[in-house]
Design a protein around this motif. Structure first.
Motif, PDB file in Angstrom:
ATOM      1  N   UNK A 510       0.808  -1.228   0.000  1.00  0.00           N
ATOM      2  CA  UNK A 510       0.000   0.000   0.000  1.00  0.00           C
ATOM      3  C   UNK A 510       0.840   1.276   0.000  1.00  0.00           C
ATOM      4  N   UNK A 511       2.118   1.144  -0.236  1.00  0.00           N
ATOM      5  CA  UNK A 511       3.012   2.289  -0.394  1.00  0.00           C
ATOM      6  C   UNK A 511       3.027   3.162   0.879  1.00  0.00           C
ATOM      7  N   UNK A 512       3.373   4.431   0.712  1.00  0.00           N
ATOM      8  CA  UNK A 512       3.552   5.317   1.867  1.00  0.00           C
ATOM      9  C   UNK A 512       2.238   5.550   2.613  1.00  0.00           C
ATOM     10  N   UNK A 513       1.143   5.676   1.871  1.00  0.00           N
ATOM     11  CA  UNK A 513      -0.146   5.903   2.510  1.00  0.00           C
ATOM     12  C   UNK A 513      -0.493   4.762   3.466  1.00  0.00           C
ATOM     13  N   UNK A 514      -0.307   3.528   3.010  1.00  0.00           N
ATOM     14  CA  UNK A 514      -0.604   2.384   3.857  1.00  0.00           C
ATOM     15  C   UNK A 514       0.313   2.304   5.063  1.00  0.00           C
ATOM     16  N   UNK A 515       1.552   2.690   4.850  1.00  0.00           N
ATOM     17  CA  UNK A 515       2.529   2.673   5.942  1.00  0.00           C
ATOM     18  C   UNK A 515       2.100   3.610   7.074  1.00  0.00           C
ATOM     19  N   UNK A 516       1.600   4.787   6.698  1.00  0.00           N
ATOM     20  CA  UNK A 516       1.137   5.751   7.691  1.00  0.00           C
ATOM     21  C   UNK A 516      -0.113   5.239   8.392  1.00  0.00           C
ATOM     22  N   UNK A 517      -1.077   4.727   7.611  1.00  0.00           N
ATOM     23  CA  UNK A 517      -2.327   4.257   8.205  1.00  0.00           C
ATOM     24  C   UNK A 517      -2.093   3.068   9.135  1.00  0.00           C
ATOM     25  N   UNK A 518      -1.186   2.188   8.762  1.00  0.00           N
ATOM     26  CA  UNK A 518      -0.911   1.010   9.594  1.00  0.00           C
ATOM     27  C   UNK A 518      -0.324   1.415  10.945  1.00  0.00           C
ATOM     28  N   UNK A 519       0.421   2.546  10.961  1.00  0.00           N
ATOM     29  CA  UNK A 519       1.081   2.987  12.194  1.00  0.00           C
ATOM     30  C   UNK A 519       0.101   3.576  13.202  1.00  0.00           C
TER      31      UNK A 519
END
Length: 562
Positions: A510-519
């Motif tokens: 999910x690229x950078x967006x997914x990385x932020x949301x997962x955090x």
């Protein structure tokens, strides 16, 4: 009356004479020192026993001169101007939208940016890059790789890759790569808006305005402006961002320099987008400069609640000046002061000791007041209104990350596992974690902890004082105990290591967006912000300095909610 006028005239003449004499003396000293410098430079070039590089000599001299001032005053030669602009001014460049990493002397594709040429051409994390435009990458440094990959929008770049043992050749068309100031914005599940601002470069205020407009349409109960790890940027952009939340003609920041023309008061100049929306600003120890201007203004004006950890403490303003031959110099020209009148600069560069700047002592701090009369302090960054303890990273996790040992497993996971249903809820199973630990069996993730460094220093000192024999048994016992903890550290730090590994894996899908949301699911500061914003009474209590919270650290500086 005549005597009085004559006296004033005489004083004025004396003042002009003193200023003229001082000005002439300054000019003489400048001329004298430049003459000496030029003479030394000339004699070295003509007479030094070995060959010298005149450009290197000059660069060393300039860098040494500026280093004696502060770390923000720097010289930028023509060859580095483009990189400088990308770092401090612009967010755009021509490229393919992928980062790379060196592992054991080989170059690999690392992170892919969604929607850009690398993504559209199906480059994947873990692809080994062998050639760029038929130029072998082996032996090239990071700067050379960047120059090969970047280029004008619309120009082609051909990559020779190795993927799973197969050789691939892909020709990509470079595009304009934008690194947005706002890396993420949207609504949190509890009706709170969220904007993550990573830097204050060109158009950052416009990006925040656009994000705020999209969020406002969804009628949020409050807004979180996340400035954590934001090192700052353009001061004027910070003023514009404050103006989004604060009424017209309100003082945001004042910069004061040695030269009168460098003393400027910046006020809001237009009507706000929303002056009533409950606001939380998140900061940490890496929030600096323009981030501190925004956080400090919101705090001093009692417009928002500041949550997190004490900010970096950079209260200095830089300006760039053009030099001959297309070079630049960035000079610290002023200090800035928040609306209450405080300067939050933490390090005293004017009074170095043994060449090092030290922090201002707590005893030298002065007390200032916010609009509602709350006490705030200068000389040591912005203290949060609500403190949340920073998450510490263990040495083993740091070692795994810096040695890129998450990289291979994350790539292998992506090849064998389907995409998770939702980035926000993704968590790694225990079985997957055990598989990751097994993959480290032949990897070196050793490190030297602070405790081990102290023991090593103790051993050396004991040997110098001829006392090693008396303490050797105790030192050996400590070393043995530390060795024992090393054998279990992948288990004892499992929760922390899993968080980092999950972040690496989710970015593959999910690229950078997914990385932020997962955090979000692990974000203590964000959870605290949501708790505050969902209780209007609590917000008002904090901003007025009353209510059910207790001060921590230095009295009056920050609070921790019960």
């Amino acid at each position: 009356m005549k005597k009085s006028r004559s006296f004033l005239f005489a004083v004025l003449l004396l003042g002009i004479s003193v200023l003229s004499w001082t000005f002439r003396e300054d000019l003489f000293l400048v001329s004298k020192n430049l003459d000496i410098f030029a003479s030394v430079y000339k004699e070295i070039n003509m007479n030094y026993v070995d060959e010298t590089n005149s450009s290197d000599l000059m660069r060393t001299g300039i860098d040494a001169m500026l280093e004696s001032l502060d770390p923000y005053t720097e010289y930028v030669p023509e060859s580095e101007v483009e990189d400088y602009k990308l770092k401090y001014v612009s967010t755009q460049y021509g490229g393919i939208g992928a980062s790379t990493v060196f592992l054991e002397g080989k170059l690999y594709v690392n992170d892919i940016s969604e929607g850009y040429p690398a993504n559209r051409s199906d480059l994947r994390s873990g692809d080994q890059v062998v050639r760029i435009n038929n130029i072998a990458v082996q032996g090239k440094d990071r700067a050379e790789i960047s120059r090969l990959l970047r280029g004008p929008k619309g120009s082609p770049v051909t990559l020779m890759l190795i993927r799973d043992g197969n050789v691939l050749t892909k020709t990509l068309t470079r595009d304009e790569i934008r690194q947005p100031n706002v890396s993420y914005s949207g609504m949190l599940p509890d009706g709170i808006g969220y904007i993550r601002l990573d830097k204050f470069l060109e158009n950052s205020a416009k990006e925040v305005r656009d994000a705020l407009a999209n969020i406002s349409r969804q009628q949020p109960r409050g807004l979180v402006l996340d400035l954590r790890n934001n090192g700052g940027g353009i001061l004027q952009e910070a003023v514009k961002i404050v103006n989004l939340f604060v009424n017209k003609d309100v003082l945001v920041v004042t910069q004061k320099g040695k030269n009168p023309e460098k003393t400027i008061a910046y006020k809001t100049y237009s009507s706000p987008v929303d002056a009533q929306l409950p606001l939380v600003v998140l900061i940490n120890g890496n929030s600096a400069s323009a981030s501190e201007i925004v956080a400090g203004a919101m705090q001093d004006l009692d417009r928002g609640v500041v949550i997190g950890q004490r900010s970096y403490g950079k209260g200095l303003v830089q300006q760039t000046f053009n030099l001959p031959y297309n070079s630049l110099v960035k000079v610290t020209v002023a200090k800035y002061y928040t609306p209450s009148g405080r300067c939050i600069q933490a390090l005293d560069y004017a009074h170095r000791q043994a060449g090092r700047a030290s922090k201002f002592a707590d005893s030298t701090m002065s007390v200032f007041q916010t609009s509602s009369g709350r006490q705030v302090y200068d000389a040591n960054g912005i203290y949060p209104d609500v403190h949340v303890a920073a998450r510490k990273v263990s040495p083993v996790t740091l070692s795994l990350f810096t040695k890129n040992l998450f990289f291979g497993y994350a790539n292998a996971y992506k090849k064998t596992k389907p995409a998770p249903a939702d980035a926000r809820t993704f968590r790694l199973s225990d079985a997957d974690y055990n598989e990751f630990v097994a993959s480290l069996a032949d990897k070196d993730y050793s490190y030297t902890s602070k405790t081990e460094s102290l023991i090593s220093g103790l051993t050396e000192e004991a040997e110098k004082e001829n006392k090693l024999a008396q303490v050797k048994a105790d030192i050996d016992d400590l070393k043995a105990k530390l060795l024992g903890t090393r054998k279990t550290e992948l288990t004892t730090n499992k929760t922390e290591i899993k968080r980092v590994l999950e972040s690496q894996i989710i970015a593959r899908y999910f690229y950078e967006k997914g990385k932020i949301e997962q955090s979000f699911q692990y974000d203590k500061e964000l959870q605290q912000a949501s708790q505050v914003l969902n209780n209007k009474t609590q917000v008002l209590a904090i901003l007025k300095g009353t209510g059910n919270y207790k001060t921590i650290g230095k009295p009056g500086k920050s609070a921790e909610l019960d």
